[in-house]
Design an enzyme around this catalytic site. Structure first.
Site, PDB file in Angstrom:
ATOM      1  N   ASN A  11       0.828  -1.194   0.000  1.00  0.00           N
ATOM      2  CA  ASN A  11       0.000   0.000   0.000  1.00  0.00           C
ATOM      3  C   ASN A  11       0.872   1.257   0.000  1.00  0.00           C
ATOM      4  O   ASN A  11       1.971   1.277   0.552  1.00  0.00           O
ATOM      5  CB  ASN A  11      -1.009   0.005   1.152  1.00  0.00           C
ATOM      6  CG  ASN A  11      -0.420  -0.072   2.538  1.00  0.00           C
ATOM      7  OD1 ASN A  11       0.522  -0.815   2.796  1.00  0.00           O
ATOM      8  ND2 ASN A  11      -0.990   0.690   3.458  1.00  0.00           N
ATOM      9  N   CYS A  51      -4.051   0.728  -2.667  1.00  0.00           N
ATOM     10  CA  CYS A  51      -3.967  -0.534  -1.938  1.00  0.00           C
ATOM     11  C   CYS A  51      -2.908  -1.433  -2.565  1.00  0.00           C
ATOM     12  O   CYS A  51      -2.572  -1.298  -3.745  1.00  0.00           O
ATOM     13  CB  CYS A  51      -5.312  -1.247  -1.975  1.00  0.00           C
ATOM     14  SG  CYS A  51      -6.651  -0.334  -1.201  1.00  0.00           S
ATOM     15  N   CYS A  61     -10.201  -5.150  -0.121  1.00  0.00           N
ATOM     16  CA  CYS A  61     -11.351  -4.250  -0.026  1.00  0.00           C
ATOM     17  C   CYS A  61     -12.194  -4.384  -1.297  1.00  0.00           C
ATOM     18  O   CYS A  61     -11.799  -5.050  -2.254  1.00  0.00           O
ATOM     19  CB  CYS A  61     -10.880  -2.806   0.177  1.00  0.00           C
ATOM     20  SG  CYS A  61     -10.126  -2.044  -1.283  1.00  0.00           S
ATOM     21  N   GLU A  79      -3.024  -4.583  -3.479  1.00  0.00           N
ATOM     22  CA  GLU A  79      -3.501  -5.386  -4.598  1.00  0.00           C
ATOM     23  C   GLU A  79      -3.583  -4.562  -5.881  1.00  0.00           C
ATOM     24  O   GLU A  79      -3.286  -5.057  -6.963  1.00  0.00           O
ATOM     25  CB  GLU A  79      -4.887  -5.972  -4.293  1.00  0.00           C
ATOM     26  CG  GLU A  79      -4.941  -6.813  -3.044  1.00  0.00           C
ATOM     27  CD  GLU A  79      -5.319  -6.034  -1.785  1.00  0.00           C
ATOM     28  OE1 GLU A  79      -6.035  -6.583  -0.943  1.00  0.00           O
ATOM     29  OE2 GLU A  79      -4.898  -4.855  -1.643  1.00  0.00           O
ATOM     30  N   CYS A  81     -10.397  -3.368  -4.501  1.00  0.00           N
ATOM     31  CA  CYS A  81      -9.373  -4.333  -4.902  1.00  0.00           C
ATOM     32  C   CYS A  81      -9.978  -5.616  -5.442  1.00  0.00           C
ATOM     33  O   CYS A  81      -9.423  -6.244  -6.337  1.00  0.00           O
ATOM     34  CB  CYS A  81      -8.433  -4.626  -3.745  1.00  0.00           C
ATOM     35  SG  CYS A  81      -7.340  -3.229  -3.414  1.00  0.00           S
ATOM     36  N   GLU A 113       0.231   5.219   0.772  1.00  0.00           N
ATOM     37  CA  GLU A 113      -0.715   6.223   1.267  1.00  0.00           C
ATOM     38  C   GLU A 113      -0.352   7.619   0.783  1.00  0.00           C
ATOM     39  O   GLU A 113       0.762   7.866   0.308  1.00  0.00           O
ATOM     40  CB  GLU A 113      -0.741   6.197   2.797  1.00  0.00           C
ATOM     41  CG  GLU A 113      -1.312   4.903   3.338  1.00  0.00           C
ATOM     42  CD  GLU A 113      -1.376   4.855   4.852  1.00  0.00           C
ATOM     43  OE1 GLU A 113      -2.011   3.922   5.353  1.00  0.00           O
ATOM     44  OE2 GLU A 113      -0.808   5.732   5.541  1.00  0.00           O
TER      45      GLU A 113
END
Length: 144
Positions: free
Chosen positions: A46, A57, A97, A59, A100, A48
């Site tokens: 990830n 993310c 999520c 993925e 993803c 940010e």
């Protein structure tokens, strides 16, 4: 001939990727490892941003690596892990999520696969198929 994914090796690759995460705001490092039929493993962590909506993310990062280098199809398995810095896999089980799940579905549908998803956590994790995480998915197969 397809290579066979190894759960423990793929989770280990995801944990290594998590260590490279840029997560100064959430302090929650996530790593993903994607396994392909040719034996290739592509990882992501990830990333940010101070504007949270711009964060990526793990993925999504891994999927973008694959697609931006010409890779398509053959996705057989995905491992996802997360946790506090230096402690991936020691917290609650991490699943992809919703965003993803859709990104992984795009990659899977390009090759007509339904990859295993290994979600890592202190409780032993989960093993699911992508179709279980995202039933009735919309993607390239719908545009046919």
């Amino acid at each position: 001939m397809s290579a066979t994914p190894d759960r423990e090796s793929l989770i280990a690759a995801a944990r290594e990727a998590a260590a490279l995460a840029y997560a100064p705001y959430s302090k929650f490092q996530v790593g993903a490892a994607l396994f392909f039929a040719d034996g290739a493993v592509v990882t992501g962590a990830n990333v940010e941003n101070a504007s949270y909506g711009l964060s990526l993310c793990a993925e999504t990062v891994a999927s973008a690596k694959v697609l931006s280098t010409g890779g398509q199809g053959g996705l057989l398995a995905v491992a996802v892990t997360g946790g506090a810095p230096g402690k991936p896999g020691t917290g609650a089980t991490v699943t992809p999520c919703g965003r993803c799940r859709q990104v992984l579905n795009e990659l899977a549908q390009l090759g007509g696969t339904d990859p295993l998803i290994w979600c890592d956590g202190k409780d032993g994790g989960l093993e699911l198929r992508l179709s279980e995480l995202l039933p009735h998915a919309f993607g390239p197969a719908n545009l046919g």
